[in-house]
Motif scaffolding. Structure first.
Motif, PDB file in Angstrom:
ATOM      1  N   THR A 148      10.173  58.780 -24.319  1.00 35.18           N
ATOM      2  CA  THR A 148       9.487  58.312 -23.079  1.00 35.18           C
ATOM      3  C   THR A 148       9.436  59.452 -22.034  1.00 35.18           C
ATOM      4  O   THR A 148      10.379  60.254 -21.898  1.00 35.18           O
ATOM      5  CB  THR A 148       9.917  57.146 -22.500  1.00 35.18           C
ATOM      6  OG1 THR A 148      11.096  57.035 -22.289  1.00 35.18           O
ATOM      7  CG2 THR A 148       9.770  56.188 -23.565  1.00 35.18           C
ATOM      8  N   GLU A 149       8.437  59.480 -21.477  1.00 38.40           N
ATOM      9  CA  GLU A 149       8.306  60.409 -20.125  1.00 38.40           C
ATOM     10  C   GLU A 149       7.419  59.419 -19.118  1.00 38.40           C
ATOM     11  O   GLU A 149       6.862  58.654 -19.406  1.00 38.40           O
ATOM     12  CB  GLU A 149       7.508  61.677 -20.469  1.00 38.40           C
ATOM     13  CG  GLU A 149       8.260  62.603 -21.055  1.00 38.40           C
ATOM     14  CD  GLU A 149       7.340  63.918 -21.382  1.00 38.40           C
ATOM     15  OE1 GLU A 149       6.352  64.045 -20.829  1.00 38.40           O
ATOM     16  OE2 GLU A 149       8.138  64.683 -22.361  1.00 38.40           O
ATOM     17  N   TRP A 150       7.860  59.582 -17.711  1.00 38.30           N
ATOM     18  CA  TRP A 150       7.207  58.734 -16.824  1.00 38.30           C
ATOM     19  C   TRP A 150       6.815  59.482 -15.843  1.00 38.30           C
ATOM     20  O   TRP A 150       6.894  60.640 -15.360  1.00 38.30           O
ATOM     21  CB  TRP A 150       8.417  57.867 -16.140  1.00 38.30           C
ATOM     22  CG  TRP A 150       9.235  57.119 -17.409  1.00 38.30           C
ATOM     23  CD1 TRP A 150      10.246  57.723 -17.961  1.00 38.30           C
ATOM     24  CD2 TRP A 150       8.954  56.063 -17.887  1.00 38.30           C
ATOM     25  NE1 TRP A 150      10.685  56.806 -19.024  1.00 38.30           N
ATOM     26  CE2 TRP A 150       9.780  55.681 -18.923  1.00 38.30           C
ATOM     27  CE3 TRP A 150       7.861  55.065 -17.641  1.00 38.30           C
ATOM     28  CZ2 TRP A 150       9.740  54.417 -19.840  1.00 38.30           C
ATOM     29  CZ3 TRP A 150       7.911  53.753 -18.200  1.00 38.30           C
ATOM     30  CH2 TRP A 150       8.756  53.619 -19.492  1.00 38.30           C
ATOM     31  N   ASN A 151       5.708  58.738 -14.953  1.00 38.71           N
ATOM     32  CA  ASN A 151       5.192  59.364 -13.523  1.00 38.71           C
ATOM     33  C   ASN A 151       6.072  59.309 -12.452  1.00 38.71           C
ATOM     34  O   ASN A 151       6.936  58.862 -12.461  1.00 38.71           O
ATOM     35  CB  ASN A 151       3.727  58.617 -13.537  1.00 38.71           C
ATOM     36  CG  ASN A 151       3.780  57.149 -13.183  1.00 38.71           C
ATOM     37  OD1 ASN A 151       5.009  56.694 -13.037  1.00 38.71           O
ATOM     38  ND2 ASN A 151       2.905  56.295 -13.699  1.00 38.71           N
ATOM     39  N   ARG A 316       1.755  56.120 -27.184  1.00 39.50           N
ATOM     40  CA  ARG A 316       1.364  55.417 -25.987  1.00 39.50           C
ATOM     41  C   ARG A 316      -0.081  54.908 -26.227  1.00 39.50           C
ATOM     42  O   ARG A 316      -0.446  53.692 -25.969  1.00 39.50           O
ATOM     43  CB  ARG A 316       1.612  56.352 -24.654  1.00 39.50           C
ATOM     44  CG  ARG A 316       1.320  55.403 -23.428  1.00 39.50           C
ATOM     45  CD  ARG A 316       1.394  56.163 -22.149  1.00 39.50           C
ATOM     46  NE  ARG A 316       1.166  55.388 -21.064  1.00 39.50           N
ATOM     47  CZ  ARG A 316       0.019  55.209 -20.492  1.00 39.50           C
ATOM     48  NH1 ARG A 316      -0.989  56.001 -20.969  1.00 39.50           N
ATOM     49  NH2 ARG A 316      -0.312  54.828 -19.321  1.00 39.50           N
ATOM     50  N   GLU A 317      -0.838  55.965 -26.564  1.00 38.33           N
ATOM     51  CA  GLU A 317      -2.378  55.540 -26.583  1.00 38.33           C
ATOM     52  C   GLU A 317      -2.568  54.530 -27.853  1.00 38.33           C
ATOM     53  O   GLU A 317      -3.536  53.414 -27.653  1.00 38.33           O
ATOM     54  CB  GLU A 317      -3.201  56.738 -27.286  1.00 38.33           C
ATOM     55  CG  GLU A 317      -4.489  56.519 -27.333  1.00 38.33           C
ATOM     56  CD  GLU A 317      -5.357  57.750 -27.917  1.00 38.33           C
ATOM     57  OE1 GLU A 317      -6.316  57.650 -28.158  1.00 38.33           O
ATOM     58  OE2 GLU A 317      -4.659  58.651 -28.433  1.00 38.33           O
ATOM     59  N   ASN A 362       3.519  52.796 -16.054  1.00 38.47           N
ATOM     60  CA  ASN A 362       4.427  53.868 -15.633  1.00 38.47           C
ATOM     61  C   ASN A 362       4.597  55.186 -16.556  1.00 38.47           C
ATOM     62  O   ASN A 362       4.915  56.222 -16.226  1.00 38.47           O
ATOM     63  CB  ASN A 362       5.644  53.530 -14.566  1.00 38.47           C
ATOM     64  CG  ASN A 362       5.415  52.560 -13.806  1.00 38.47           C
ATOM     65  OD1 ASN A 362       4.470  52.256 -13.226  1.00 38.47           O
ATOM     66  ND2 ASN A 362       6.504  52.191 -12.945  1.00 38.47           N
ATOM     67  N   SER A 363       4.515  54.743 -18.040  1.00 40.66           N
ATOM     68  CA  SER A 363       4.634  55.732 -18.846  1.00 40.66           C
ATOM     69  C   SER A 363       3.612  56.852 -18.859  1.00 40.66           C
ATOM     70  O   SER A 363       2.514  56.546 -18.898  1.00 40.66           O
ATOM     71  CB  SER A 363       5.098  55.090 -20.050  1.00 40.66           C
ATOM     72  OG  SER A 363       4.010  54.487 -20.769  1.00 40.66           O
ATOM     73  N   THR A 364       3.884  58.240 -19.236  1.00 40.83           N
ATOM     74  CA  THR A 364       2.835  58.969 -19.658  1.00 40.83           C
ATOM     75  C   THR A 364       3.096  59.526 -21.137  1.00 40.83           C
ATOM     76  O   THR A 364       2.021  60.367 -21.579  1.00 40.83           O
ATOM     77  CB  THR A 364       3.252  60.192 -18.589  1.00 40.83           C
ATOM     78  OG1 THR A 364       4.555  60.869 -18.878  1.00 40.83           O
ATOM     79  CG2 THR A 364       2.773  59.944 -17.234  1.00 40.83           C
ATOM     80  N   LYS A 365       4.417  59.202 -21.667  1.00 38.92           N
ATOM     81  CA  LYS A 365       4.636  59.507 -23.106  1.00 38.92           C
ATOM     82  C   LYS A 365       5.250  58.143 -23.633  1.00 38.92           C
ATOM     83  O   LYS A 365       6.370  57.703 -22.722  1.00 38.92           O
ATOM     84  CB  LYS A 365       5.431  60.713 -23.284  1.00 38.92           C
ATOM     85  CG  LYS A 365       5.741  60.846 -24.603  1.00 38.92           C
ATOM     86  CD  LYS A 365       6.803  62.320 -24.864  1.00 38.92           C
ATOM     87  CE  LYS A 365       7.185  62.381 -26.111  1.00 38.92           C
ATOM     88  NZ  LYS A 365       8.236  63.505 -26.176  1.00 38.92           N
TER      89      LYS A 365
END
Length: 377
Positions: A148-151, A316-317, A362-365
């Protein structure tokens, strides 16, 4: 006299035509008053592979019956034989276009029963093969991953202070969850995944054993050492038909499909509508990326193959449409929880729904998946 004879001849001709018409209608009905042979199915559908299915026959008013096959083309690709009170239908592998045939069950003095047989066109996929979990203990890789990656708002934390005495940070979840589940349930529980050359799917698996009975501690440390490898679907005990679960690949995705016929057969009939209709309703309501066609429900996964490692995953999509569904389901499950929760620790349901919301928003990935490698044994 001549006119009278002419009228008589005309009336006689009309009567003959009427009798002839009634006789033809009776012939076309095939003896409408005859009792009909009854079969447990009206149609059978096969993948392009070679295997068999069976159905039962009921001929209450006849002492004997026979079975034959009518082909729509010149190829004889279906073999039938009587098996007790039923019929076994076996098909040969198909290397061409889809094809059809009809199994005809006949009994003296009864109307024939006809069972339509349909076989799919030849199957192809770059993923055909037998796989096992890809494990590399030296790098703490047990074949299950979460990335995961986050904003700027950052990753959420799960406040389980009422149960564990402290909240669980996302970094802990992302590190330990794949390791705990991957090193046990995935890498030891899954023995093989067979993506067959006709589109059928079979999995070899082991059932975990829990020392000292089932508990949170034993659940986190299941034992697989003495468990035999079982197969799903099991050809020796076909509770689930061998083609109830299939797969196909398209546009960089693998679709895992479940037969609607099989799902309908296990419907308990206690719902407000047939179970397949209910699933279709959920797909439409939440905009889920599921395929619902005439025969199957199919769930897509992305895949990539690098250095003999096959990775199946969702990103995520693909999981975003599940946010409202997950919130609704969790909300219903937590609806009955109150301060009178008996032995269950008390916690705020809003904490869990808030965690789910932040996880999506909040996740970007967000990728979760499994790794497989060609099975060598």
């Amino acid at each position: 006299m001549k006119k009278l004879f002419t009228k008589f001849s005309l009336i006689a001709a009309l009567c003959a035509i009427a009798v002839s018409s009634v006789s033809c209608d009776d012939d076309n009905k095939g003896g409408g008053d005859k009792p009909a042979v009854e079969t447990s199915v009206s149609s059978l559908r096969f993948t392009s592979g070679s295997y068999s299915k069976s159905f039962t026959v009921d001929v209450k008013t006849a002492a004997s019956w026979s079975v034959d096959v009518e082909f729509s083309g010149t190829d004889s690709w279906v073999t039938v034989e009587k098996s007790g009170a039923g019929v076994s239908v076996k098909v040969e592998s198909n290397t061409g276009a889809a094809r059809t045939a009809t199994v005809v069950v006949s009994a003296p003095g009864m109307t024939d029963a006809k069972v339509a047989v349909e076989q799919q066109e030849a199957f192809s996929s770059e993923l055909i093969g037998v796989y096992a979990p890809h494990v590399d203990p030296m790098s703490s890789d047990y074949g299950l991953f979460l990335s995961t990656e986050w904003n700027e708002k950052g990753a959420p934390s799960l406040d389980l202070s009422a149960i564990l005495g402290a909240p669980i940070e996302w970094e802990t979840i992302e590190f330990f969850l794949p390791m705990l589940i991957g090193s046990t349930y995935y890498s030891q529980g899954l023995a093989s995944l067979d993506l067959k050359e006709d589109g059928r799917l079979a999995a070899g698996y082991r059932v975990p054993e829990f020392e000292g009975g089932f508990s949170i501690e034993s659940m986190l440390n299941p034992q697989f050492g003495n468990s035999p490898v079982l197969v799903f679907p099991d050809a020796q005990a076909p509770v689930v038909p061998s083609d109830a679960v299939t797969y196909y690949t398209k546009d960089g995705k693998i679709y895992l499909a479940v037969s609607k016929e099989f799902i309908a057969s296990v419907d308990p009939g206690t719902l407000d509508m047939p179970i397949c209709d209910l699933i279709d309703t959920f797909i439409k309501k939440y905009g889920l990326d599921f395929v619902s066609d005439r025969y199957n429900f199919a769930v897509p996964l992305k895949y990539k193959s690098e250095n003999d490692v096959l990775t199946l995953y969702v990103d995520r999509e693909m999981i975003l449409p599940f946010k409202p569904l997950l919130l609704d389901v969790v909300g219903m499950l937590l609806e009955g929880i109150s301060e009178e929760g008996g032995d269950m620790p008390v916690f705020d349901p809003a904490m869990l729904t808030g965690f789910i919301t932040d996880m999506f928003d909040n996740s970007t990935k967000f990728e979760i998946g499994v790794k497989l490698a060609p099975k060598t044994e």
